[in-house]
Motif scaffolding. Structure first.
Motif, mmCIF file in Angstrom:
data_model
loop_
_atom_site.group_PDB
_atom_site.id
_atom_site.type_symbol
_atom_site.label_atom_id
_atom_site.label_comp_id
_atom_site.label_asym_id
_atom_site.label_seq_id
_atom_site.Cartn_x
_atom_site.Cartn_y
_atom_site.Cartn_z
ATOM 1 N N ARG A 176 0.815 -1.224 0.000
ATOM 2 C CA ARG A 176 0.000 0.000 0.000
ATOM 3 C C ARG A 176 0.845 1.269 0.000
ATOM 4 O O ARG A 176 1.912 1.334 0.613
ATOM 5 C CB ARG A 176 -0.850 -0.024 1.273
ATOM 6 N N ARG A 177 0.323 2.283 -0.692
ATOM 7 C CA ARG A 177 0.756 3.674 -0.541
ATOM 8 C C ARG A 177 -0.500 4.540 -0.383
ATOM 9 O O ARG A 177 -1.607 4.131 -0.759
ATOM 10 C CB ARG A 177 1.592 4.161 -1.728
ATOM 11 N N PHE A 178 -0.290 5.772 0.102
ATOM 12 C CA PHE A 178 -1.430 6.606 0.495
ATOM 13 C C PHE A 178 -1.033 8.078 0.438
ATOM 14 O O PHE A 178 0.047 8.458 0.911
ATOM 15 C CB PHE A 178 -1.841 6.216 1.926
ATOM 16 N N TYR A 202 2.181 5.387 6.231
ATOM 17 C CA TYR A 202 2.372 4.796 4.911
ATOM 18 C C TYR A 202 3.228 5.721 4.054
ATOM 19 O O TYR A 202 3.209 6.952 4.237
ATOM 20 C CB TYR A 202 1.026 4.581 4.204
ATOM 21 N N GLU A 203 3.934 5.153 3.114
ATOM 22 C CA GLU A 203 4.668 5.969 2.153
ATOM 23 C C GLU A 203 3.690 6.638 1.197
ATOM 24 O O GLU A 203 2.631 6.079 0.892
ATOM 25 C CB GLU A 203 5.660 5.104 1.371
ATOM 26 N N ASP A 247 -8.869 11.255 0.101
ATOM 27 C CA ASP A 247 -7.853 10.247 0.412
ATOM 28 C C ASP A 247 -7.703 9.347 -0.807
ATOM 29 O O ASP A 247 -8.709 8.927 -1.395
ATOM 30 C CB ASP A 247 -8.286 9.366 1.590
ATOM 31 N N VAL A 248 -6.465 9.013 -1.166
ATOM 32 C CA VAL A 248 -6.210 8.091 -2.273
ATOM 33 C C VAL A 248 -5.299 6.976 -1.777
ATOM 34 O O VAL A 248 -4.150 7.216 -1.386
ATOM 35 C CB VAL A 248 -5.569 8.797 -3.482
ATOM 36 N N HIS A 249 -5.817 5.754 -1.765
ATOM 37 C CA HIS A 249 -5.067 4.571 -1.368
ATOM 38 C C HIS A 249 -4.769 3.729 -2.611
ATOM 39 O O HIS A 249 -5.670 3.460 -3.409
ATOM 40 C CB HIS A 249 -5.876 3.707 -0.404
ATOM 41 N N GLN A 250 -3.525 3.309 -2.759
ATOM 42 C CA GLN A 250 -3.123 2.408 -3.838
ATOM 43 C C GLN A 250 -2.750 1.076 -3.208
ATOM 44 O O GLN A 250 -1.850 0.998 -2.366
ATOM 45 C CB GLN A 250 -1.934 2.991 -4.595
ATOM 46 N N TRP A 251 -3.451 -0.008 -3.587
ATOM 47 C CA TRP A 251 -3.306 -1.317 -2.946
ATOM 48 C C TRP A 251 -2.942 -2.395 -3.957
ATOM 49 O O TRP A 251 -3.405 -2.372 -5.097
ATOM 50 C CB TRP A 251 -4.633 -1.770 -2.327
ATOM 51 N N ARG A 252 -2.161 -3.336 -3.507
ATOM 52 C CA ARG A 252 -2.062 -4.652 -4.142
ATOM 53 C C ARG A 252 -2.360 -5.697 -3.073
ATOM 54 O O ARG A 252 -1.735 -5.698 -2.006
ATOM 55 C CB ARG A 252 -0.688 -4.902 -4.747
ATOM 56 N N VAL A 253 -3.338 -6.568 -3.332
ATOM 57 C CA VAL A 253 -3.634 -7.700 -2.461
ATOM 58 C C VAL A 253 -3.133 -8.952 -3.165
ATOM 59 O O VAL A 253 -3.470 -9.184 -4.333
ATOM 60 C CB VAL A 253 -5.144 -7.810 -2.183
#
Length: 227
Positions: free
Chosen positions: A40-42, A80-81, A109-115
């Motif tokens: 995650r980044r945020f 978070y970075e 808010d903008v969250h970038q995720w990889r699950v």
């Protein structure tokens, strides 16, 4: 485009640049999850409308949620970075879909995720289960699905666990929803035995600037349990 009668709208995104797609493998591990399934980044932004929605990147701060909205990691300041890409097209897509009141300023808010999922790692999409996030509007945007099943997006009313909408968002598809009117969830992802898969997505959250989820005052209210 405007909201569906049940307070949500499906969206087809414009082509997502390779510069954004290439960032997902570089996302740092989310240390606040019980398991190595999420990276995650945020970042956070202030937006205002002139001839279009313009973004102002806010000074980087921790992410936090009230415990009433997140019973797993709520009440914590999570470090978070920041994002390394420009999310302007995604932010504008969500803002125009609602559409947001152009006479107001908004905080996003903008969250970038990889699950990820493999034999050692359960692909948990939503650790807190069906929930609201406490925002005015939210957008879930899927960028990629590789070698997985599951990851089905579900919307529920406030008083029922039975979804009134269940669908699997494919790459380049998004859903924008009124977070005050419903709860949302996504099922876990799965991969074939002995293999790994992943689901790449963005989560965007919109609030008016006076109701922003940003800054020392907001963080203190969350930590004190008064938000």
């Amino acid at each position: 485009m405007a909201f569906h009668g049940q307070n949500y709208q499906l969206v087809t995104l414009d082509d997502i640049p390779d510069a954004i797609r290439d960032e997902f493998p570089t996302l740092p591990l989310d240390q606040y999850c019980d398991g190595k399934f999420r990276h995650r980044r945020f970042s956070q932004y202030r937006i205002r409308h002139t001839s279009a929605w313009e973004l102002e990147l806010l000074p980087h701060r921790p992410f936090c949620q009230a415990t009433q909205f997140n019973g797993v990691t709520g009440g914590l300041l999570r470090e978070y970075e920041p994002l390394r890409i420009d999310p302007s097209p995604l932010v504008r897509a969500g803002a125009e879909t609602v559409p947001l009141d152009e006479t107001l300023e908004w905080q996003v808010d903008v969250h970038q995720w990889r699950v990820i999922v493999n034999d050692e790692t359960r692909g948990v999409s939503v650790p807190e289960g069906p929930h609201q996030d406490g925002h005015t509007y939210s957008m879930i945007a899927v960028v990629d699905r590789q070698n997985i099943g599951g990851g089905q997006t579900q919307l529920m009313t406030l008083d029922s666990d039975e979804p009134f909408l269940s669908l699997t968002l494919g790459p380049g598809e998004a859903i924008v929803l009124d977070d005050r009117a419903m709860r949302h969830y996504a099922t876990d992802i799965t991969a074939p035995a002995g293999q790994e898969g992943h689901r790449d997505l963005f989560l965007l959250a919109y609030n008016t600037w006076p109701e922003r989820r940003y800054g020392e005052t907001y963080e203190a209210a969350v930590l004190n349990g008064t938000w």
